[in-house]
Enzyme design. Structure first.
Site, PDB file in Angstrom:
ATOM      1  N   ALA A   1      71.729 -58.305  50.383  1.00  9.18           N
ATOM      2  CA  ALA A   1      72.563 -57.237  50.567  1.00  9.18           C
ATOM      3  C   ALA A   1      73.682 -56.809  49.480  1.00  9.18           C
ATOM      4  O   ALA A   1      73.314 -55.747  48.817  1.00  9.18           O
ATOM      5  CB  ALA A   1      73.693 -57.851  51.780  1.00  9.18           C
TER       6      ALA A   1
ATOM      7  N   CYS B   1      77.167 -60.681  62.750  1.00  9.89           N
ATOM      8  CA  CYS B   1      78.434 -60.156  62.249  1.00  9.89           C
ATOM      9  C   CYS B   1      79.832 -60.849  62.715  1.00  9.89           C
ATOM     10  O   CYS B   1      79.929 -61.147  63.789  1.00  9.89           O
ATOM     11  CB  CYS B   1      78.731 -58.667  63.026  1.00  9.89           C
ATOM     12  SG  CYS B   1      80.054 -57.742  62.628  1.00  9.89           S
TER      13      CYS B   1
HETATM   14  C1  LIG Z   1      78.726 -54.070  53.261  1.00  5.45           C
HETATM   15  C2  LIG Z   1      78.330 -54.903  53.978  1.00  5.45           C
HETATM   16  C3  LIG Z   1      77.801 -54.572  55.378  1.00  5.45           C
HETATM   17  C4  LIG Z   1      77.004 -55.529  56.089  1.00  5.45           C
HETATM   18  N1  LIG Z   1      76.854 -54.958  57.428  1.00  5.45           N
HETATM   19  C5  LIG Z   1      75.897 -55.749  58.133  1.00  5.45           C
HETATM   20  C6  LIG Z   1      75.175 -55.301  59.400  1.00  5.45           C
HETATM   21  O1  LIG Z   1      75.487 -54.240  59.741  1.00  5.45           O
HETATM   22  N2  LIG Z   1      74.489 -56.276  60.150  1.00  5.45           N
HETATM   23  C7  LIG Z   1      74.178 -57.495  59.425  1.00  5.45           C
HETATM   24  O2  LIG Z   1      73.551 -58.222  60.191  1.00  5.45           O
HETATM   25  N3  LIG Z   1      74.793 -57.879  58.481  1.00  5.45           N
HETATM   26  C8  LIG Z   1      75.621 -57.258  57.733  1.00  5.45           C
HETATM   27  N4  LIG Z   1      76.241 -57.794  56.464  1.00  5.45           N
HETATM   28  C9  LIG Z   1      75.899 -58.917  56.041  1.00  5.45           C
HETATM   29  C10 LIG Z   1      74.311 -59.001  55.266  1.00  5.45           C
HETATM   30  O3  LIG Z   1      73.448 -58.403  55.677  1.00  5.45           O
HETATM   31  C11 LIG Z   1      74.289 -60.349  54.696  1.00  5.45           C
HETATM   32  O4  LIG Z   1      73.831 -61.070  55.837  1.00  5.45           O
HETATM   33  C12 LIG Z   1      75.405 -60.808  53.629  1.00  5.45           C
HETATM   34  O5  LIG Z   1      76.095 -60.116  53.140  1.00  5.45           O
HETATM   35  C13 LIG Z   1      74.984 -62.173  52.977  1.00  5.45           C
HETATM   36  O6  LIG Z   1      73.887 -61.629  51.951  1.00  5.45           O
HETATM   37  P1  LIG Z   1      74.165 -61.384  50.349  1.00  5.45           P
HETATM   38  O7  LIG Z   1      74.608 -62.585  49.727  1.00  5.45           O
HETATM   39  O8  LIG Z   1      72.864 -60.782  49.982  1.00  5.45           O
HETATM   40  O9  LIG Z   1      75.345 -60.390  50.539  1.00  5.45           O
HETATM   41  C14 LIG Z   1      77.054 -56.816  55.727  1.00  5.45           C
HETATM   42  C15 LIG Z   1      77.404 -57.191  54.336  1.00  5.45           C
HETATM   43  C16 LIG Z   1      78.013 -56.063  53.590  1.00  5.45           C
HETATM   44  C17 LIG Z   1      78.215 -56.598  52.260  1.00  5.45           C
END
Ligand SMILES: Cc1cc2nc3c(=O)[nH]c(=O)nc-3n(C[C@H](O)[C@H](O)[C@H](O)COP(=O)(O)O)c2cc1C
Length: 375
Positions: free
Chosen positions: A287, A113
């Site tokens: 995500a 995070c």
């Molecule tokens: C709305 C939102 C909330 C997220 N919350 C978390 C979380 O609680 N824990 C975490 O490890 N990553 C969190 N992430 C990061 C995602 O798990 C992921 O690693 C990141 O968005 C990249 O993936 P993507 O390209 O598929 O979006 C969050 C991302 C988004 C968009």
């Protein structure tokens, strides 16, 4: 809930491997990856579902935090669930894990995070500078779960209904050697690693999510560690047909499905890059794209109406705050992250949807739009 309701996450990795495909995971997403959403993506082929990050310290101390942060299904299939915690003290992670172990397949530590409040408290990505602490947290958690009677022997407990996993989700450093050192420390001994599996988000703490993931870093890390520990990638998994890398595991992936959305098509991104091969990657975590299209891992290029209906049915049984339900629907009805930008409803219709005052209005609105698109 019965022990037989739980499947060991490493078994799920094995199953995907035996089907010569990636394991499919829905990412931890603060606010969003709650039960109704997890149940929806599970119905569309997602193998492992992460909860949003839960702060271990609050979870341990506060019954309200427990009730609001973690909901499970007591009837119907419980998706294989990984509970993600934010923690920076071994005892806190161990205690919180002990509390959820009867209700989840595994626990995960967030080391990714990037938000400043989290890093200021040495949570999330700040842990990427504290590899010994991360190692100590996973060791203490395993030990606590073992004392509680859970099977934390990784492959040895793969068939045990008491088998539980301990994993971490990380980012990468500017200097990849630091990431190598980090993983080496946290993995520990060759024959008895400290974590079951690992998720890598190949961006640095400072990299915006609009910048493509660092595929070369992913290749190096999976080449180095992929034989010792199953590795998932998180980042830019937008559709199964448009991944930013290639793999032998993609050869048998079923063809992608174009949703019969009615199609409000906008411009598609047609940029082509030569793709790097990542043969030692075991799984894909999505995500943003799965938020927009929960049917992503069933091979849908865009969100189908059926997924909206499934989600609404799940929300009826595992309620979400109304505003959050609206947020989900506006994601599902907007252009997704993949190259196909067609949508279920127009932008103006989406704006009208956000004016719905309650669930009854919303259900009527969706029924009406779907009926119009059908005719
Ligand atoms: C709305 C939102 C909330 C997220 N919350 C978390 C979380 O609680 N824990 C975490 O490890 N990553 C969190 N992430 C990061 C995602 O798990 C992921 O690693 C990141 O968005 C990249 O993936 P993507 O390209 O598929 O979006 C969050 C991302 C988004 C968009």
């Amino acid at each position: 809930m019965m022990d037989s309701d739980f499947v060991h996450p490493l078994k799920v990795f094995d199953l995907a491997k035996s089907q010569r495909r990636f394991l499919y995971a829905s990412a931890p997403m603060v606010r969003y990856s709650k039960l109704a959403f997890r149940q929806t993506v599970y119905e569309y082929g997602t193998d492992l579902c992460w909860t949003p990050m839960i702060l271990a310290k609050e979870f341990n101390r506060n019954q309200f935090a427990r009730d609001s942060d973690f909901t499970i299904s007591t009837s119907g299939p419980q998706p294989p669930t990984i509970v993600q915690f934010g923690a920076n003290v071994p005892l806190e992670l161990a205690r919180a894990s002990s509390l959820v172990a009867p209700f989840a397949s595994g626990v995960d530590l967030n080391c990714g995070c990037p938000q400043s409040w989290a890093c200021a408290e040495t949570l999330g990505a700040a842990l990427m500078e504290r590899r010994e602490l991360v190692r100590d947290m996973v060791i203490e958690t395993r030990e606590r779960l073992r004392q509680d009677g859970w099977g934390v022997g990784k492959e040895k407990d793969i068939n045990s209904p008491k088998g539980r996993s301990v994993s971490i989700k990380i980012r990468v450093h500017k200097d990849l050697r630091k990431t190598m050192d980090f993983i080496t420390t946290v993995l520990g001994p060759e024959q008895d690693r400290h974590i079951d599996f690992l998720t890598i988000h190949p961006r640095m703490r400072s990299t915006p999510s609009s910048t493509p993931i660092n595929v070369e870093a992913l290749q190096i890390l999976t080449d180095t560690f992929g034989d010792r520990v199953p590795i998932l990638v998180s980042g830019d998994v937008f559709t199964l047909s448009a991944l930013p890398f290639t793999s032998p595991l993609l050869a048998s992936t079923s063809p992608t499905i174009s949703s019969s959305s009615g199609g409000h098509t906008t411009t598609a991104d047609t940029k082509k890059k030569p793709l790097v091969e990542i043969p030692k990657l075991a799984g894909l975590m999505s995500a943003r794209a799965i938020l927009a299209n929960p049917a992503l891992f069933a091979g849908y290029e865009t969100c189908p109406w059926e997924a909206v209906e499934t989600f609404m049915n799940k929300v009826a049984r595992a309620p979400l705050p109304f505003k959050l339900t609206l947020h989900h629907l506006s994601e599902m009805c907007a252009p997704g992250m993949g190259p196909n930008k067609s949508t279920l409803i127009t932008k103006a219709e989406r704006a009208a949807m956000l004016n719905c005052a309650n669930m009854v209005d919303l259900v009527d609105f969706l029924d009406e739009k779907r009926e119009i698109k059908r005719s």
